[in-house]
Design a protein around this motif. Structure first.
Motif, PDB file in Angstrom:
ATOM      1  N   GLN A  97      24.300   5.797  35.449  1.00  0.00           N
ATOM      2  CA  GLN A  97      23.510   6.647  34.575  1.00  0.00           C
ATOM      3  C   GLN A  97      22.251   5.939  34.096  1.00  0.00           C
ATOM      4  N   ARG A  98      22.394   4.641  33.792  1.00  0.00           N
ATOM      5  CA  ARG A  98      21.242   3.873  33.335  1.00  0.00           C
ATOM      6  C   ARG A  98      20.213   3.743  34.444  1.00  0.00           C
ATOM      7  N   ASN A  99      20.669   3.467  35.674  1.00  0.00           N
ATOM      8  CA  ASN A  99      19.737   3.357  36.795  1.00  0.00           C
ATOM      9  C   ASN A  99      19.063   4.695  37.081  1.00  0.00           C
ATOM     10  N   TYR A 100      19.817   5.785  36.945  1.00  0.00           N
ATOM     11  CA  TYR A 100      19.247   7.110  37.180  1.00  0.00           C
ATOM     12  C   TYR A 100      18.180   7.438  36.143  1.00  0.00           C
ATOM     13  N   ASP A 101      18.454   7.100  34.885  1.00  0.00           N
ATOM     14  CA  ASP A 101      17.480   7.359  33.828  1.00  0.00           C
ATOM     15  C   ASP A 101      16.219   6.534  34.033  1.00  0.00           C
ATOM     16  N   GLN A 102      16.377   5.275  34.452  1.00  0.00           N
ATOM     17  CA  GLN A 102      15.201   4.434  34.675  1.00  0.00           C
ATOM     18  C   GLN A 102      14.375   4.941  35.846  1.00  0.00           C
ATOM     19  N   SER A 103      15.057   5.371  36.916  1.00  0.00           N
ATOM     20  CA  SER A 103      14.313   5.900  38.065  1.00  0.00           C
ATOM     21  C   SER A 103      13.620   7.209  37.694  1.00  0.00           C
ATOM     22  N   GLY A 104      14.263   8.030  36.850  1.00  0.00           N
ATOM     23  CA  GLY A 104      13.644   9.274  36.417  1.00  0.00           C
ATOM     24  C   GLY A 104      12.407   9.027  35.573  1.00  0.00           C
ATOM     25  N   ASP A 105      12.472   8.027  34.700  1.00  0.00           N
ATOM     26  CA  ASP A 105      11.311   7.688  33.886  1.00  0.00           C
ATOM     27  C   ASP A 105      10.172   7.176  34.747  1.00  0.00           C
ATOM     28  N   GLY A 106      10.494   6.408  35.798  1.00  0.00           N
ATOM     29  CA  GLY A 106       9.441   5.909  36.688  1.00  0.00           C
ATOM     30  C   GLY A 106       8.777   7.022  37.448  1.00  0.00           C
ATOM     31  N   ASP A 107       9.519   8.050  37.896  1.00  0.00           N
ATOM     32  CA  ASP A 107       8.929   9.186  38.588  1.00  0.00           C
ATOM     33  C   ASP A 107       8.025   9.992  37.672  1.00  0.00           C
ATOM     34  N   ASP A 108       8.406  10.149  36.415  1.00  0.00           N
ATOM     35  CA  ASP A 108       7.573  10.877  35.470  1.00  0.00           C
ATOM     36  C   ASP A 108       6.257  10.171  35.225  1.00  0.00           C
ATOM     37  N   ASP A 109       6.289   8.846  35.144  1.00  0.00           N
ATOM     38  CA  ASP A 109       5.051   8.104  34.933  1.00  0.00           C
ATOM     39  C   ASP A 109       4.128   8.220  36.155  1.00  0.00           C
ATOM     40  N   ASP A 110       4.687   8.209  37.364  1.00  0.00           N
ATOM     41  CA  ASP A 110       3.866   8.330  38.563  1.00  0.00           C
ATOM     42  C   ASP A 110       3.241   9.714  38.641  1.00  0.00           C
TER      43      ASP A 110
END
Length: 305
Positions: free
Chosen positions: A289-302
């Motif tokens: 869940q933590r890795n998924y949230d971090q990857s989701g935040d990175g996609d939003d920033d891009d």
């Protein structure tokens, strides 16, 4: 003059922190082994009674000549004081495994890693002392009596000759490993509930947290006892009952209690393994869940860029 000087130096040496800690760890480990030795004695008593049933000897304990033991083990066909004490410790260990957060020790939680300075009540210390001394008398005199009278453990494979390749070999390696885990957990519970409060009050005069070196020492001492012979002898608690049933012999109440204690220990191990798997599953789910949230935040920033 010289003798007094050496006595004073010896007294100062014994009061050094290192030797006090070493004495504490050794004492805690040895007293914690009383519970596994109790299972060893129960297995030897079952062996002795099984031998007597095939001989012309009177149906009494082989070491009944020892007066203290004649009071503790009056009739091998029925549960004795040691059965009662081991059953209490095993049952409370099962409750501890089922309700992990519940503490049987009034001054600390066995699952907590934080130290505490709340003193243990005197009534609890007296009870722990009485329980520890009773266990010690039963186990030490009992094992010494079996050795003195020459009742060494039977070959569990040999006692099943004539009834097939069954009973003695039915306990495979997996069950041995599970029983090892259950016995270790029960020993830890015994140490926390009874042994540690007594040793803390006697040696340190304060209550302190459980340390890693103490758990390693207890695990190493228990592993040595297990490898020395406990792993083979303790199986008599359940094998002899199966052999008696196959031979249509009279099954005593003590045999049933021994079998129940054996499977109770296995149940404790299974509960611990279940909670261990639950902890691993929670850890993996949290990490994913933590890795998924971090990857989701990175996609939003891009996407914003």
């Amino acid at each position: 003059m010289g003798s007094e000087r050496w006595k004073e130096r010896g007294r100062q040496l014994l009061q050094t922190p290192f030797l006090r800690e070493l004495f504490y760890v050794i004492t805690l480990s040895l007293l914690s082994l009383i519970l596994p030795l109790s299972f060893l004695l129960l297995a030897r008593l079952a062996n002795a009674h099984y031998i007597i049933s095939f001989t012309s000897l009177p149906s009494s304990l082989p070491f009944s000549s020892l007066f203290p033991l004649s009071l503790l083990y009056t009739n091998p066909s029925y549960p004795n004081l040691l059965h009662l004490l081991v059953s209490i410790i095993s049952f409370t260990a099962l409750l501890q495994a089922l309700m992990g957060h519940f503490a049987f020790i009034p001054h600390s939680n066995s699952n907590s890693t934080k130290s505490t300075t709340t003193p243990t009540s005197q009534a609890y210390l007296y009870t722990a002392w009485a329980l520890l001394c009773t266990f010690d008398v039963c186990v030490v005199l009992g094992i010494e009596g079996t050795i003195a009278d020459g009742f060494w453990p039977l070959d569990l494979d040999g006692i099943s000759i004539g009834i097939g390749r069954g009973s003695a070999r039915s306990i495979n390696l997996m069950i041995r490993v599970v029983f090892f885990i259950g016995m270790h957990e029960t020993m830890l519970h015994w140490s926390r509930v009874t042994v540690r409060p007594v040793v803390d009050d006697t040696v340190l005069r304060v209550v302190r947290e459980e340390r890693l070196v103490e758990r390693v020492a207890m695990a190493a001492s228990f592993g040595g006892l297990w490898w020395w012979g406990l792993r083979k002898e303790v199986e008599a608690m359940v094998v002899i009952l199966e052999v008696k049933r196959e031979l249509l012999m009279n099954v005593e109440l003590a045999d049933v209690v021994n079998c129940l204690l054996y499977y109770l220990t296995i149940t404790i191990a299974l509960v611990r393994l279940y909670w261990g798997l639950v902890w691993v599953a929670k850890f993996l789910c949290t990490s994913l869940q933590r890795n998924y949230d971090q990857s989701g935040d990175g996609d939003d920033d891009d996407s914003k860029v």
